[in-house]
Design a protein around this motif. Structure first.
Motif, PDB file in Angstrom:
ATOM      1  N   UNK A 212      -4.963  12.220   7.327  1.00 19.08           N
ATOM      2  CA  UNK A 212      -6.238  11.477   7.586  1.00 19.08           C
ATOM      3  C   UNK A 212      -5.820  10.065   7.129  1.00 19.08           C
ATOM      4  N   UNK A 213      -5.152   9.902   5.913  1.00 22.50           N
ATOM      5  CA  UNK A 213      -5.037   8.611   5.096  1.00 22.50           C
ATOM      6  C   UNK A 213      -3.496   8.617   4.393  1.00 22.50           C
ATOM      7  N   UNK A 214      -2.722   7.476   4.826  1.00 18.70           N
ATOM      8  CA  UNK A 214      -1.532   7.583   4.188  1.00 18.70           C
ATOM      9  C   UNK A 214      -1.478   6.528   3.416  1.00 18.70           C
ATOM     10  N   UNK A 215      -1.004   6.676   2.044  1.00 16.81           N
ATOM     11  CA  UNK A 215      -0.632   5.483   1.184  1.00 16.81           C
ATOM     12  C   UNK A 215       0.930   5.630   0.704  1.00 16.81           C
ATOM     13  N   UNK A 216       1.404   4.476   0.594  1.00 12.18           N
ATOM     14  CA  UNK A 216       2.870   4.463   0.029  1.00 12.18           C
ATOM     15  C   UNK A 216       3.128   3.604  -1.071  1.00 12.18           C
ATOM     16  N   UNK A 217       3.762   4.311  -1.962  1.00 14.36           N
ATOM     17  CA  UNK A 217       4.315   3.557  -3.218  1.00 14.36           C
ATOM     18  C   UNK A 217       5.525   3.509  -3.266  1.00 14.36           C
ATOM     19  N   UNK A 218       6.251   2.124  -3.477  1.00 16.03           N
ATOM     20  CA  UNK A 218       7.690   1.875  -3.549  1.00 16.03           C
ATOM     21  C   UNK A 218       7.835   0.817  -4.639  1.00 16.03           C
ATOM     22  N   UNK A 219       8.601   1.365  -5.648  1.00 15.16           N
ATOM     23  CA  UNK A 219       9.052   0.426  -6.900  1.00 15.16           C
ATOM     24  C   UNK A 219       7.656  -0.058  -7.727  1.00 15.16           C
ATOM     25  N   UNK A 220       6.745   0.899  -7.701  1.00 11.81           N
ATOM     26  CA  UNK A 220       5.602   0.711  -8.595  1.00 11.81           C
ATOM     27  C   UNK A 220       4.485   0.191  -7.810  1.00 11.81           C
ATOM     28  N   UNK A 221       4.527  -0.475  -6.414  1.00  9.53           N
ATOM     29  CA  UNK A 221       3.665  -1.380  -5.853  1.00  9.53           C
ATOM     30  C   UNK A 221       3.244  -0.499  -4.592  1.00  9.53           C
ATOM     31  N   UNK A 222       1.913  -0.803  -4.418  1.00 10.86           N
ATOM     32  CA  UNK A 222       1.378  -0.190  -3.053  1.00 10.86           C
ATOM     33  C   UNK A 222       1.880  -1.014  -2.047  1.00 10.86           C
ATOM     34  N   UNK A 223       2.631  -0.420  -0.903  1.00  8.81           N
ATOM     35  CA  UNK A 223       3.352  -1.137   0.116  1.00  8.81           C
ATOM     36  C   UNK A 223       2.579  -0.758   1.494  1.00  8.81           C
ATOM     37  N   UNK A 224       1.829   0.205   1.594  1.00  5.03           N
ATOM     38  CA  UNK A 224       1.074   0.572   2.642  1.00  5.03           C
ATOM     39  C   UNK A 224      -0.144   1.369   2.511  1.00  5.03           C
ATOM     40  N   UNK A 225      -1.206   1.192   3.075  1.00  2.00           N
ATOM     41  CA  UNK A 225      -2.477   1.710   2.955  1.00  2.00           C
ATOM     42  C   UNK A 225      -2.912   1.890   4.427  1.00  2.00           C
ATOM     43  N   UNK A 226      -2.957   3.106   5.230  1.00  2.00           N
ATOM     44  CA  UNK A 226      -3.341   3.211   6.375  1.00  2.00           C
ATOM     45  C   UNK A 226      -4.980   2.842   6.723  1.00  2.00           C
ATOM     46  N   UNK A 227      -5.805   2.974   5.524  1.00  2.00           N
ATOM     47  CA  UNK A 227      -7.076   2.734   5.774  1.00  2.00           C
ATOM     48  C   UNK A 227      -7.597   1.363   5.338  1.00  2.00           C
ATOM     49  N   UNK A 228      -6.497   0.543   4.831  1.00  2.00           N
ATOM     50  CA  UNK A 228      -7.031  -0.851   4.360  1.00  2.00           C
ATOM     51  C   UNK A 228      -5.992  -1.848   4.729  1.00  2.00           C
TER      52      UNK A 228
END
Length: 309
Positions: A212-228
């Motif tokens: 329902x909700x996908x959050x992606x962390x790359x190299x310590x930073x949030x690069x994608x938030x499907x709900x924001x």
């Protein structure tokens, strides 16, 4: 009722604001902020930093700075954490069950650790066994079970305290594709029992549509938030792989002509594919490498949100 559904609506359950953590030059978290809704099936995907983020959310380690709250109550603020953590449960890739005991005996044991007994414990165990349909295996010793059933039994024991949030950290790394799909599909169904499930998985892409909700962390930073999704942005997709003996030139033309690949780069001993969309190429790539007698050594998928210029 199996779970006391205090939180029934799609409201913010877990809130993170500017979370920072420095582990080493390789591992860190930088200004991570997002909200997780009650009853969602959530995936924290990306790189190894997700492991530290999961442990912060579960309350195992505290961040260097930032705020995190559960149902508007701070996790790290001098409050009575026992009252909060009784709503949490956590599983990872380590088998915590006793191999010489049966599934039923393990459930009974873990129930007593939560001060459950008598009718209440029996009722919870009965409903848990029905949820995963492992009732016919309940009297088998854990050491005699196949790995997928051991995984399900671990999940069952983690649910004995009726948690509001189940944290599942890199839980399926040692399973094949179909077994992983089976576990993820079961975890998704838990929201029907009043539960929020948050999983961390670096190889999340083949199952991204389940979440329902996908959050992606790359190299310590949030690069994608499907709900924001803030501002004007676009998504970039990239696959980086390494194979042995690494004679990429033999099948370079095949990759360049692939309808889902926009460009191919060979840098050092690795091949980098830029994708036109959020396509899952893993199975096709595995077959291609096999056809050219190449052995896959490493594989990394990145989904990166970038702002349009």
């Amino acid at each position: 009722m199996f779970l006391d559904k205090v939180l029934k609506k799609k409201t913010d359950l877990l809130n993170l604001e500017n979370i920072n953590l420095k582990i080493s030059d390789l591992y860190s978290l930088k200004n991570i902020s997002f909200n997780i809704h009650n009853l969602d099936f959530v995936c924290i995907g990306g790189d190894e930093n997700c492991d530290f983020l999961m442990k912060i959310m579960a309350g195992f380690i505290s961040p260097d700075s930032g705020k995190i709250s559960f149902n508007k109550t701070p996790l790290f603020g001098g409050v009575n954490l026992t009252q909060i953590y009784r709503h949490f449960s956590y599983v990872d890739n380590n088998n915590t069950l006793y191999g010489h005991l049966t599934i039923l005996e393990n459930l009974e044991y873990f129930g007593t650790l939560h001060d459950m007994q008598g009718h209440i414990l029996d009722k919870n165990i009965s409903k848990l066994l029905k949820m995963v349909e492992v009732g016919k295996y309940k009297n088998m010793k854990v050491c005699d079970l196949p790995l997928t059933l051991i995984k399900k039994a671990n999940i069952l024991c983690s649910l004995i305290n009726n948690p509001k949030i189940l944290f599942v950290n890199n839980f399926t790394n040692d399973l094949d594709h179909e077994s992983r799909k089976e576990i993820f599909s079961f975890l998704k169904k838990l929201k029907n029992h009043g539960m929020t499930v948050i999983v961390s998985d670096m190889d999340y892409e083949p199952f991204s549509k389940l979440f329902d909700h996908l959050i992606i962390i790359q190299r310590g930073k949030l690069t994608y938030d499907s709900k924001n999704k803030k501002g004007d942005f676009k998504m970039l997709y990239k696959i980086t792989f390494k194979s042995d003996p690494g004679d990429y030139g033999n099948f370079l033309k095949v990759l360049e002509d692939h309808k889902q690949i926009s460009s191919v780069q060979i840098i050092g001993d690795k091949c980098i594919l830029s994708l036109k969309d959020d396509a899952n190429l893993m199975l096709g790539l595995s077959r291609l490498l096999k056809d050219y007698s190449e052995k896959l050594i490493s594989f990394n998928y990145e989904k990166i949100e970038v702002k349009n210029e």
